[in-house]
Motif scaffolding. Structure first.
Motif, PDB file in Angstrom:
ATOM      1  N   THR A  19       1.009  -1.049  -0.066  1.00 31.66           N
ATOM      2  CA  THR A  19      -0.174  -0.067   0.219  1.00 31.66           C
ATOM      3  C   THR A  19       0.901   1.307  -0.119  1.00 31.66           C
ATOM      4  O   THR A  19       1.655   1.632   0.171  1.00 31.66           O
ATOM      5  CB  THR A  19      -0.312   0.030   1.217  1.00 31.66           C
ATOM      6  OG1 THR A  19      -0.228  -0.012   2.388  1.00 31.66           O
ATOM      7  CG2 THR A  19      -1.435  -1.036   0.941  1.00 31.66           C
ATOM      8  N   ILE A  20      -0.168   2.350  -0.588  1.00 31.05           N
ATOM      9  CA  ILE A  20       0.989   3.706  -0.273  1.00 31.05           C
ATOM     10  C   ILE A  20       1.853   4.064   1.242  1.00 31.05           C
ATOM     11  O   ILE A  20       2.457   4.105   1.293  1.00 31.05           O
ATOM     12  CB  ILE A  20      -0.186   5.149  -0.024  1.00 31.05           C
ATOM     13  CG1 ILE A  20      -0.521   4.725  -1.606  1.00 31.05           C
ATOM     14  CG2 ILE A  20       0.842   6.358   0.408  1.00 31.05           C
ATOM     15  CD1 ILE A  20      -1.283   6.380  -1.871  1.00 31.05           C
ATOM     16  N   SER A  21       1.055   3.127   2.455  1.00 33.22           N
ATOM     17  CA  SER A  21       1.359   3.081   3.343  1.00 33.22           C
ATOM     18  C   SER A  21       2.883   2.873   3.691  1.00 33.22           C
ATOM     19  O   SER A  21       4.593   2.907   4.748  1.00 33.22           O
ATOM     20  CB  SER A  21       0.156   3.011   5.155  1.00 33.22           C
ATOM     21  OG  SER A  21      -0.435   3.891   4.565  1.00 33.22           O
ATOM     22  N   ALA A  24       5.968   4.634   1.927  1.00 31.92           N
ATOM     23  CA  ALA A  24       6.512   5.586   2.900  1.00 31.92           C
ATOM     24  C   ALA A  24       7.572   5.069   3.849  1.00 31.92           C
ATOM     25  O   ALA A  24       7.670   5.376   4.298  1.00 31.92           O
ATOM     26  CB  ALA A  24       4.624   5.916   3.167  1.00 31.92           C
ATOM     27  N   ARG A  25       6.476   4.333   4.471  1.00 35.83           N
ATOM     28  CA  ARG A  25       7.502   3.556   5.514  1.00 35.83           C
ATOM     29  C   ARG A  25       8.717   3.270   5.271  1.00 35.83           C
ATOM     30  O   ARG A  25       9.942   2.974   6.108  1.00 35.83           O
ATOM     31  CB  ARG A  25       6.915   2.070   6.167  1.00 35.83           C
ATOM     32  CG  ARG A  25       7.309   1.525   7.185  1.00 35.83           C
ATOM     33  CD  ARG A  25       6.312   0.255   7.952  1.00 35.83           C
ATOM     34  NE  ARG A  25       5.190   0.714   8.244  1.00 35.83           N
ATOM     35  CZ  ARG A  25       3.729   0.362   7.563  1.00 35.83           C
ATOM     36  NH1 ARG A  25       4.622  -0.535   6.712  1.00 35.83           N
ATOM     37  NH2 ARG A  25       3.148   0.102   7.763  1.00 35.83           N
ATOM     38  N   SER A  30       5.975  10.718   4.579  1.00 33.77           N
ATOM     39  CA  SER A  30       5.066  10.631   4.952  1.00 33.77           C
ATOM     40  C   SER A  30       4.035   9.857   3.479  1.00 33.77           C
ATOM     41  O   SER A  30       4.847   9.583   2.385  1.00 33.77           O
ATOM     42  CB  SER A  30       4.311  11.947   5.022  1.00 33.77           C
ATOM     43  OG  SER A  30       4.188  12.709   4.088  1.00 33.77           O
ATOM     44  N   SER A  31       2.449   9.173   3.919  1.00 36.20           N
ATOM     45  CA  SER A  31       1.901   8.755   2.762  1.00 36.20           C
ATOM     46  C   SER A  31       1.518   9.701   1.366  1.00 36.20           C
ATOM     47  O   SER A  31       1.667   9.312   0.802  1.00 36.20           O
ATOM     48  CB  SER A  31       0.435   7.794   3.019  1.00 36.20           C
ATOM     49  OG  SER A  31       0.101   9.379   4.461  1.00 36.20           O
ATOM     50  N   VAL A  34       4.711  10.440  -0.376  1.00 37.59           N
ATOM     51  CA  VAL A  34       4.192   9.214  -1.434  1.00 37.59           C
ATOM     52  C   VAL A  34       3.817   9.724  -2.677  1.00 37.59           C
ATOM     53  O   VAL A  34       3.020   9.799  -4.047  1.00 37.59           O
ATOM     54  CB  VAL A  34       3.744   7.872  -0.611  1.00 37.59           C
ATOM     55  CG1 VAL A  34       3.598   7.152  -1.725  1.00 37.59           C
ATOM     56  CG2 VAL A  34       4.988   7.906   0.090  1.00 37.59           C
ATOM     57  N   SER A  35       2.146  10.047  -2.306  1.00 32.47           N
ATOM     58  CA  SER A  35       1.374  10.375  -2.952  1.00 32.47           C
ATOM     59  C   SER A  35       1.431  11.600  -3.958  1.00 32.47           C
ATOM     60  O   SER A  35       0.807  11.165  -5.027  1.00 32.47           O
ATOM     61  CB  SER A  35      -0.308  11.267  -2.520  1.00 32.47           C
ATOM     62  OG  SER A  35      -1.199  11.086  -2.978  1.00 32.47           O
TER      63      SER A  35
END
Length: 73
Positions: A19-21, A24-25, A30-31, A34-35
């Motif tokens: 996922t985006i999370s 990001a991790r 931060s997510s 990434v967005s």
């Protein structure tokens, strides 16, 4: 006495797709960052951050969920 600490529930994926999370991790950002990168809003992030995000995308094999993207209009 009640505890003031709340435990945060983490979403458990059953399909194993990143996922985006996750991206990001992996990238240490931060997510939202990434967005920005995935939506090519590169003025919002530094070139170094964009490169870290894209490396994480490649390493994790992230693929944008087109059905979810279509919901945003």
């Amino acid at each position: 006495m009640t505890s003031l600490t709340r435990t945060r529930r983490r979403h458990v994926r059953t399909n194993g797709k990143p996922t985006i999370s996750d991206v990001a991790r992996e990238a240490g950002v931060s997510s939202a960052a990434v967005s920005y990168v995935l939506n090519r809003r590169l003025k919002e992030v530094s070139p170094e951050t964009a490169e870290r995000v894209m490396k994480a995308v490649r390493d994790l094999g992230y693929v944008k969920n087109m059905a979810a993207a279509a919901l945003t209009g």
